[in-house]
Design a protein around this motif. Structure first.
Motif, PDB file in Angstrom:
ATOM      1  N   ASP A   1       1.115   9.382  -5.776  1.00 21.15           N
ATOM      2  CA  ASP A   1       1.462  10.756  -5.392  1.00 21.15           C
ATOM      3  C   ASP A   1       2.477  11.357  -6.365  1.00 21.15           C
ATOM      4  O   ASP A   1       2.375  12.536  -6.730  1.00 21.15           O
ATOM      5  CB  ASP A   1       2.042  10.779  -3.972  1.00 21.15           C
TER       6      ASP A   1
ATOM      7  N   ASN B   1       0.827  -1.208   0.000  1.00 20.92           N
ATOM      8  CA  ASN B   1       0.000   0.000   0.000  1.00 20.92           C
ATOM      9  C   ASN B   1       0.859   1.256   0.000  1.00 20.92           C
ATOM     10  O   ASN B   1       0.545   2.242  -0.682  1.00 20.92           O
ATOM     11  CB  ASN B   1      -0.933   0.002   1.213  1.00 20.92           C
TER      12      ASN B   1
ATOM     13  N   GLU C   1       0.684   4.091  -2.949  1.00 15.63           N
ATOM     14  CA  GLU C   1       0.387   5.495  -2.641  1.00 15.63           C
ATOM     15  C   GLU C   1       1.527   6.398  -3.084  1.00 15.63           C
ATOM     16  O   GLU C   1       1.294   7.500  -3.610  1.00 15.63           O
ATOM     17  CB  GLU C   1       0.126   5.657  -1.141  1.00 15.63           C
TER      18      GLU C   1
END
Length: 305
Positions: free
Chosen positions: A148, A140, A144
């Motif tokens: 980003d 995860n 992410e």
């Protein structure tokens, strides 16, 4: 790190010039992680101090010597950003490889990633806490991070180019590990590097009496050498005594310099150890020693001075 704030593990405090976090429960403070962080201060972490505030642990990060990436984005070009991105991923990979640190404790928001504007070195904020994680293997976290970075690239007007579109495609490819991605970016950075500018002769940096052939042909204003292939332009893997990011060779004022990057076992020019972070001139025929391995300097056309 944002997740730690949202979960109530810590609270960000507003302090002049620097950044501070207050741990809401002192039990979460991880002393071993804090000690590791202190020993790694010169390896890409923002310097941190532990204080007590109203009976709680406060961690202050001294950021005034650097610039946040958010402030640099409007001023830098694609090539510089790629160098910063390679350095950022290299630091994250080092955290993943460290058995005492946890990637989830990094603050990777664009205004909390700090950069040395001269060297493009990256310095990160790490919160030394121990809390249960529901993300085994960092899947995860990495997803992410990729998302980003894609949003960051696509929202920066001066990054609109086929090169950055290709990088976004690679970031979106979940089958491409961060290490492979870092190597890809390093290769693209080298391909996009400008050739020797006017007055800059190529420099060849060749290992002497080494167990394997290592030779770097340097044509860019800055070239970092060390054993971590994900974090440097020139990887030396045959000697464990050489630091992951050991030294850099730069060309300025019509001459070459070598700078030790706080290596563990030192950098020497003609057997004299040089001080960390202080550039020392080198010329054709000099011998540079990294830890206990020697390298011959050859500059096309003779002396670079």
């Amino acid at each position: 790190m944002n997740g730690l704030v949202q979960r109530g593990i810590c609270t960000e405090l507003k302090v002049p010039q620097n950044i501070a976090y207050l741990l809401n429960d002192g039990v979460t403070f991880f002393l071993t992680g804090y000690k590791v962080l202190q020993s790694q201060e010169k390896r890409g972490f923002v310097r941190c101090a532990r204080l007590m505030y109203n009976g709680k642990v406060e961690l202050v990060y001294f950021t005034s010597a650097y610039q946040p990436l958010s402030a640099l984005l409007p001023k830098i070009g694609i090539h510089t950003f790629m160098q910063i991105l390679v350095n950022l991923l290299g630091k994250i990979l080092e955290v993943e490889a460290n058995g005492f640190l946890d990637c989830h404790n990094l603050d990777l928001s664009v205004d909390k990633i700090f950069v040395d504007a001269d060297t493009h070195s990256v310095f990160l904020i790490y919160l030394p806490v121990s809390v249960p994680s529901d993300d085994p293997g960092n899947a995860n976290f990495e997803n992410e991070l990729r998302a980003d970075l894609i949003r960051l690239i696509q929202s920066t007007p001066n990054f609109v180019s086929p090169t950055m579109a290709e990088i976004c495609t690679k970031l979106a490819d979940g089958t491409m590990s961060l290490e492979r991605l870092c190597r890809f970016l390093t290769t693209r950075t080298e391909k996009n590097s400008k050739p020797c500018g006017k007055g800059q002769p190529p420099l060849t940096f060749t290992a002497i009496n080494a167990p394997e052939t290592v030779s770097f042909h340097i044509t860019t204003p800055e070239f970092v050498i060390g054993k971590n292939a994900a974090a440097v332009q020139g990887a030396v893997t045959f000697n464990r005594a050489i630091s992951r990011v050991h030294c850099k060779i730069t060309f300025a004022q019509d001459r070459y310099f070598v700078t030790d990057l706080n290596s563990a076992n030192g950098t020497f020019v003609n057997r004299t150890r040089i001080e960390p972070q202080k550039p020392v001139p080198i010329q054709d025929g000099d011998v540079v020693r990294l830890a206990n391995s020697d390298f011959m300097v050859r500059i096309s056309g003779g002396d670079a001075e």
